[in-house]
Design a protein around this motif. Structure first.
Motif, PDB file in Angstrom:
ATOM      1  N   ALA A   1       3.706  -2.577   1.704  1.00  0.00           N
ATOM      2  CA  ALA A   1       2.525  -2.928   2.494  1.00  0.00           C
ATOM      3  C   ALA A   1       1.294  -2.172   2.022  1.00  0.00           C
ATOM      4  O   ALA A   1       0.209  -2.747   1.898  1.00  0.00           O
ATOM      5  N   VAL A   2       1.447  -0.895   1.737  1.00  0.00           N
ATOM      6  CA  VAL A   2       0.325  -0.076   1.288  1.00  0.00           C
ATOM      7  C   VAL A   2      -0.166  -0.546  -0.077  1.00  0.00           C
ATOM      8  O   VAL A   2      -1.378  -0.672  -0.305  1.00  0.00           O
ATOM      9  N   LEU A   3       0.751  -0.830  -0.967  1.00  0.00           N
ATOM     10  CA  LEU A   3       0.355  -1.315  -2.298  1.00  0.00           C
ATOM     11  C   LEU A   3      -0.360  -2.657  -2.211  1.00  0.00           C
ATOM     12  O   LEU A   3      -1.380  -2.869  -2.875  1.00  0.00           O
ATOM     13  N   ILE A   4       0.142  -3.545  -1.399  1.00  0.00           N
ATOM     14  CA  ILE A   4      -0.479  -4.858  -1.242  1.00  0.00           C
ATOM     15  C   ILE A   4      -1.868  -4.729  -0.626  1.00  0.00           C
ATOM     16  O   ILE A   4      -2.833  -5.335  -1.100  1.00  0.00           O
ATOM     17  N   ALA A   5      -1.988  -3.941   0.415  1.00  0.00           N
ATOM     18  CA  ALA A   5      -3.289  -3.759   1.076  1.00  0.00           C
ATOM     19  C   ALA A   5      -4.304  -3.148   0.120  1.00  0.00           C
ATOM     20  O   ALA A   5      -5.462  -3.570   0.072  1.00  0.00           O
TER      21      ALA A   5
ATOM     22  N   LEU B   1      -7.537  -5.325  -0.866  1.00  0.00           N
ATOM     23  CA  LEU B   1      -8.798  -4.900  -0.250  1.00  0.00           C
ATOM     24  C   LEU B   1      -9.557  -3.849  -1.053  1.00  0.00           C
ATOM     25  O   LEU B   1     -10.717  -3.592  -0.784  1.00  0.00           O
ATOM     26  N   GLY B   2      -8.900  -3.219  -2.032  1.00  0.00           N
ATOM     27  CA  GLY B   2      -9.579  -2.229  -2.858  1.00  0.00           C
ATOM     28  C   GLY B   2      -9.855  -0.931  -2.126  1.00  0.00           C
ATOM     29  O   GLY B   2      -9.328  -0.669  -1.051  1.00  0.00           O
ATOM     30  N   SER B   3     -10.731  -0.122  -2.723  1.00  0.00           N
ATOM     31  CA  SER B   3     -11.011   1.185  -2.133  1.00  0.00           C
ATOM     32  C   SER B   3     -11.916   1.036  -0.914  1.00  0.00           C
ATOM     33  O   SER B   3     -12.617   0.040  -0.759  1.00  0.00           O
ATOM     34  N   GLY B   4     -11.863   2.047  -0.074  1.00  0.00           N
ATOM     35  CA  GLY B   4     -12.596   1.969   1.185  1.00  0.00           C
ATOM     36  C   GLY B   4     -11.831   1.084   2.154  1.00  0.00           C
ATOM     37  O   GLY B   4     -10.663   0.790   1.963  1.00  0.00           O
ATOM     38  N   LYS B   5     -12.485   0.661   3.201  1.00  0.00           N
ATOM     39  CA  LYS B   5     -11.889  -0.256   4.175  1.00  0.00           C
ATOM     40  C   LYS B   5     -10.565   0.253   4.727  1.00  0.00           C
ATOM     41  O   LYS B   5      -9.609  -0.499   4.897  1.00  0.00           O
ATOM     42  N   GLY B   6     -10.490   1.540   5.008  1.00  0.00           N
ATOM     43  CA  GLY B   6      -9.250   2.169   5.439  1.00  0.00           C
ATOM     44  C   GLY B   6      -8.617   1.538   6.662  1.00  0.00           C
ATOM     45  O   GLY B   6      -7.411   1.302   6.693  1.00  0.00           O
ATOM     46  N   GLN B   7      -9.422   1.261   7.673  1.00  0.00           N
ATOM     47  CA  GLN B   7      -8.867   0.692   8.899  1.00  0.00           C
ATOM     48  C   GLN B   7      -8.349  -0.726   8.671  1.00  0.00           C
ATOM     49  O   GLN B   7      -7.316  -1.110   9.212  1.00  0.00           O
ATOM     50  N   GLU B   8      -9.065  -1.499   7.861  1.00  0.00           N
ATOM     51  CA  GLU B   8      -8.604  -2.858   7.551  1.00  0.00           C
ATOM     52  C   GLU B   8      -7.280  -2.821   6.786  1.00  0.00           C
ATOM     53  O   GLU B   8      -6.384  -3.617   7.043  1.00  0.00           O
TER      54      GLU B   8
ATOM     55  N   VAL C   1       0.655   6.050   2.068  1.00  0.00           N
ATOM     56  CA  VAL C   1      -0.684   6.149   1.473  1.00  0.00           C
ATOM     57  C   VAL C   1      -0.812   7.469   0.715  1.00  0.00           C
ATOM     58  O   VAL C   1      -1.282   7.489  -0.427  1.00  0.00           O
ATOM     59  N   ARG C   2      -0.398   8.564   1.342  1.00  0.00           N
ATOM     60  CA  ARG C   2      -0.481   9.868   0.683  1.00  0.00           C
ATOM     61  C   ARG C   2       0.358   9.909  -0.585  1.00  0.00           C
ATOM     62  O   ARG C   2      -0.074  10.455  -1.608  1.00  0.00           O
ATOM     63  N   LEU C   3       1.551   9.335  -0.545  1.00  0.00           N
ATOM     64  CA  LEU C   3       2.400   9.294  -1.738  1.00  0.00           C
ATOM     65  C   LEU C   3       1.756   8.484  -2.853  1.00  0.00           C
ATOM     66  O   LEU C   3       1.773   8.881  -4.020  1.00  0.00           O
ATOM     67  N   MET C   4       1.188   7.350  -2.495  1.00  0.00           N
ATOM     68  CA  MET C   4       0.538   6.507  -3.489  1.00  0.00           C
ATOM     69  C   MET C   4      -0.616   7.275  -4.150  1.00  0.00           C
ATOM     70  O   MET C   4      -0.757   7.274  -5.372  1.00  0.00           O
ATOM     71  N   LYS C   5      -1.433   7.942  -3.344  1.00  0.00           N
ATOM     72  CA  LYS C   5      -2.557   8.704  -3.882  1.00  0.00           C
ATOM     73  C   LYS C   5      -2.077   9.852  -4.749  1.00  0.00           C
ATOM     74  O   LYS C   5      -2.679  10.157  -5.773  1.00  0.00           O
TER      75      LYS C   5
ATOM     76  N   GLU D   1      -1.026   8.442  -8.069  1.00  0.00           N
ATOM     77  CA  GLU D   1      -2.200   7.996  -8.832  1.00  0.00           C
ATOM     78  C   GLU D   1      -2.900   9.172  -9.482  1.00  0.00           C
ATOM     79  O   GLU D   1      -3.456   9.049 -10.567  1.00  0.00           O
ATOM     80  N   ALA D   2      -2.889  10.317  -8.809  1.00  0.00           N
ATOM     81  CA  ALA D   2      -3.568  11.509  -9.326  1.00  0.00           C
ATOM     82  C   ALA D   2      -2.831  12.115 -10.519  1.00  0.00           C
ATOM     83  O   ALA D   2      -3.431  12.809 -11.324  1.00  0.00           O
ATOM     84  N   ASP D   3      -1.548  11.878 -10.594  1.00  0.00           N
ATOM     85  CA  ASP D   3      -0.754  12.484 -11.695  1.00  0.00           C
ATOM     86  C   ASP D   3      -0.971  11.802 -13.005  1.00  0.00           C
ATOM     87  O   ASP D   3      -1.392  10.871 -13.345  1.00  0.00           O
TER      88      ASP D   3
END
Length: 79
Positions: free
Chosen positions: A16-20, A24-31, A70-74, A77-79
């Motif tokens: 779900a997090v990857l799809i969102a 929707l791209g960056s920003g739009k956290g609540q959406e 979300v935290r895991l995905m970020k 991505e940082a690594d």
């Protein structure tokens, strides 16, 4: 019973997090969060009335799992 449901929610939350994020791209956290929650509930392997009950009973758990995903995905991505 709830352990199996929780495991299913954890797996769905990752997708779900990857799809969102992709849609929707960056920003739009609540959406994105709403989209992720909707995706999780929609894809549970239960009838609509049972999904509604699960979403109410486990709403906090679903939110927490999405936030962790979300935290895991970020992190990856940082690594």
């Amino acid at each position: 019973m709830f352990k199996g449901i929780k495991n299913q929610i954890k797996e769905l939350a990752k997708n779900a997090v990857l799809i969102a994020e992709t849609e929707l791209g960056s920003g739009k956290g609540q959406e994105k969060k709403k989209m992720a929650v909707d995706y999780v509930v929609k894809n549970l392997n239960f009838s609509a009335p049972v999904k509604m009950i699960i979403s109410v009973i486990l709403s906090r758990f679903i939110d927490d799992v999405i936030e962790i995903s979300v935290r895991l995905m970020k992190h990856f991505e940082a690594d």
